[in-house]
Design an enzyme around this catalytic site. Sequence first.
Site: not given
Length: 325
Positions: A170, A267, A300
């Site tokens: 991320s 995600d 995610h």
Amino acid sequence: MASDDNEVVKEVDKYFRLYKSGRVERFYDVHGSFYVPPSPENPSNGVFSKDVTISPYVAARLYLPENTYAAKKLPVLVYYHGGGLVIESAFFNRMHAYVNSLASELNMVAVSVEYRLAPEVDVPTIYEDCWTALQWVASHADDENSTRVNKDSWLTNHGDFNRVFLAGDSAGGNLVYHMTMRAGKEILNNDVKITGSILAYPYFLFPNIDIDEEGLANKIWVRICPPLEFGQFSPIESPLINPLSEKAPPLSGLACSRILVCMGKKDDVIPLGIGVRFVEGVKKSRWEGELEYVEVDEGHAFQIFKPESDEAKRMMKCYADFIYR
């Protein structure tokens, strides 16, 4: 009238709240995040760990597999944690467990970087912290020069600086991208080269790729995007968050031998199209290196939260194949 310490000037629900006084409140209890100590003497899951201070503002947690003998050299992994550039820590429970598992499963010396967070500091300062950590790691490649008092023996004795990898999830993927680009413009200590960079669900934003103005990634970015000296434009056009922006340097400048991009099909924070567009951009730039793209059937940063899942194990194998090819 509210006092400065009670007046909120910026906020992202369940993440952070910035008060006019400068105080920042983070909601770690919502995320189940908390500090855990390292294991410098008694290995945890086959790995020793310890904390080091790199500079007044930068620290790291180091990991060394316990089965490492005196002369054994291992690849070096520099890891940048996620959290939208506004939360989380290298010293928190899930990140510690995950990097510990990377060091164990991949048989590497790992350096998990503790950098400052926005909004207390601006985003370029975060990049400076991460570069400071990378330069510190590279300084260990010269084991004959011991003038630096804060060198660490784990890196000096066991780090193979011909095999240096960067990885991050991320926001950490964004940091890996910027460190890899900067290494193409500036020389790392001892002329260390980055062998490979792993970007997992990198925190990028591109126009027309399912951008939800009320989505988490966009909400955080518009609140921490710094004023840019080359004029005002949409925050999503900032080269800090958009490597395909006209203002961004050419992707051909990525200074590593190979790149692995991992994206999640489910995600809901960083859309799958972001990774596809980035990979296409790297290809079009005629970057000279090996490029690999992997999609996992998860959401995610799932490997941090579900490390025992089948897809997390597949992702770990992808990392191993990437590093030891």
